[in-house]
Motif scaffolding. Sequence first.
Motif, PDB file in Angstrom:
ATOM      1  N   SER A  89       2.777  -2.043   3.410  1.00 12.66           N
ATOM      2  CA  SER A  89       1.332  -1.727   3.072  1.00 12.66           C
ATOM      3  C   SER A  89      -0.030  -2.739   2.454  1.00 12.66           C
ATOM      4  O   SER A  89      -0.669  -2.966   3.205  1.00 12.66           O
ATOM      5  CB  SER A  89       0.917  -0.769   1.645  1.00 12.66           C
ATOM      6  N   SER A 100       2.005   3.820  -1.809  1.00 16.31           N
ATOM      7  CA  SER A 100       3.735   4.100  -0.936  1.00 16.31           C
ATOM      8  C   SER A 100       4.957   4.889  -1.574  1.00 16.31           C
ATOM      9  O   SER A 100       5.842   5.081  -1.418  1.00 16.31           O
ATOM     10  CB  SER A 100       4.424   1.633  -1.616  1.00 16.31           C
ATOM     11  N   LEU A 112      -2.024   0.751  -4.012  1.00 16.21           N
ATOM     12  CA  LEU A 112      -0.969   0.124  -2.811  1.00 16.21           C
ATOM     13  C   LEU A 112       0.792   0.759  -3.570  1.00 16.21           C
ATOM     14  O   LEU A 112       1.123   1.457  -3.062  1.00 16.21           O
ATOM     15  CB  LEU A 112      -0.740  -1.153  -2.471  1.00 16.21           C
ATOM     16  N   LEU A 171       0.040   2.870   6.496  1.00 17.54           N
ATOM     17  CA  LEU A 171       1.177   3.678   6.033  1.00 17.54           C
ATOM     18  C   LEU A 171       1.947   5.075   6.126  1.00 17.54           C
ATOM     19  O   LEU A 171       2.840   4.910   6.402  1.00 17.54           O
ATOM     20  CB  LEU A 171       1.482   3.244   4.434  1.00 17.54           C
ATOM     21  N   VAL A 223      -5.621   0.855   5.252  1.00 11.82           N
ATOM     22  CA  VAL A 223      -4.166   0.805   5.116  1.00 11.82           C
ATOM     23  C   VAL A 223      -3.518   2.307   4.612  1.00 11.82           C
ATOM     24  O   VAL A 223      -2.239   1.937   4.558  1.00 11.82           O
ATOM     25  CB  VAL A 223      -3.960  -0.037   3.653  1.00 11.82           C
ATOM     26  N   THR A 224      -4.159   2.950   3.969  1.00 11.70           N
ATOM     27  CA  THR A 224      -3.374   4.784   4.117  1.00 11.70           C
ATOM     28  C   THR A 224      -2.731   4.252   4.925  1.00 11.70           C
ATOM     29  O   THR A 224      -2.257   5.490   5.409  1.00 11.70           O
ATOM     30  CB  THR A 224      -4.221   5.842   2.647  1.00 11.70           C
ATOM     31  N   TRP A 277      -2.841  -4.911   4.581  1.00 11.05           N
ATOM     32  CA  TRP A 277      -4.212  -5.633   3.584  1.00 11.05           C
ATOM     33  C   TRP A 277      -4.115  -6.804   4.029  1.00 11.05           C
ATOM     34  O   TRP A 277      -5.208  -7.418   3.463  1.00 11.05           O
ATOM     35  CB  TRP A 277      -3.611  -4.906   2.057  1.00 11.05           C
ATOM     36  N   TYR A 332       7.671   0.645   2.670  1.00  9.86           N
ATOM     37  CA  TYR A 332       6.513   0.838   2.308  1.00  9.86           C
ATOM     38  C   TYR A 332       5.956  -0.271   1.654  1.00  9.86           C
ATOM     39  O   TYR A 332       4.484  -0.504   2.327  1.00  9.86           O
ATOM     40  CB  TYR A 332       6.424   2.108   1.913  1.00  9.86           C
TER      41      TYR A 332
END
Lengths: 296, 97
Positions: free
Chosen positions: A231, A45, A41, A95, A91-92, A235, A227
């Motif tokens: 994220s 970010s 994460l 983001l 999550v990627t 999550w 960010y």
Amino acid sequence: MLLTIVFIPDIGVTANGATRWIKIGPLPNIQVVDPARLLLLIYISGYCYRQQEALTSDFMSFVKPMIFIIPACLLLLGQPDFGSTVIILSVTAGLFFIAGFKIRYFLALIIILGLAFAFLIYIEPYRMSRLAGFLEPWKDALGVGYQLTNSLIAIGSGGIFGVGLGESIQKLFYLPEAHTDFIFAIIAEELGLMGTILILSLYGLLISRIFVIGFKAIQSELMFQGYLCISIGIWLSLQVIINLGVNMGLLPTKGLTLPLISYGSSSIAITLITLAIVLRIGCENPQPKKNLRNSG
Amino acid sequence: MASNKRQNSLLNGIDNLFVIATIFLLIGGLVMLASASMPIAVKNLGDPYGYVYKQLTSIALGLSAGLVAFLIPSRIWEKFGILLPILAIAAHNSFHS
């Protein structure tokens, strides 16, 4: 990289058919995905922050961080840990959406991810059987549907106010993993709908505060911090939603814990560290001047 | 004096609702864990509170590590974000060789 450790013999610990833990000396077993997830994460970010310009114009900007993420996901799948893979990739994608990825690229991305997940489910027979057990748990209630049917029995017998703290029947070995992944079913059985509403509002409060801190950071041009918070927020919400969905039979079974509540040494310790980072970012945000004493 | 002032302003920025939600989830979770894990703790560990003690240790560990993480300025994470996994591997390998 950290994820490779579990494949080293003597260190990787296998439980319930998945090698996900490492054991170092007297320390409690560490589920490697927990620290690895936090580091990923942070990495994503940082990537979004550094590649701000490229991100809004170039589809290939999504491919570059995949050099790190795809090996990590393959290692997770080798353990096998499908749930964490889904979470990290989602999550990627989330983001990238927040960081200003073009909407048509984003849609293409979702389709690619969806196909990839479907393929992964298709190639592993145990995932197919879990999917079948999830779609019709009562058909084979003593086989693949065992865990889910017992979880549903637990939630159903809780009713509105529950059977009372400590009075659960399902925790007496009817429901496997009652203290880890399926603790929500026991909460629902003992405290009923009221207890689950309370737990859910606490999670809602926590996650909304994480997002508030994140968006404040972005407004103050602290992009990386913003960010990272967002994220983490995505999550945490995904983890809670997926765990609850699994408990209630809305999603197929995956080995994901309920953050802050489930038993699990590394899960709870890393979650607390993650939250401490968010708290720090909240403190670094510019504070509104408190002039109450002067004005009053 | 200056650092003292900075520390104070740092503590002023703490998000109260965030902390309250975390603490209530931890306490509630511990109570529920005690209840849910009791039968399996007797079976596996011979002590009904076995898993609760283990969880308490992890919480204490997490809180102390969290305090350290709280004292680290968040820029640092961005700067060393990529190095951290490599560091973890290196530390682990040197520990075992």
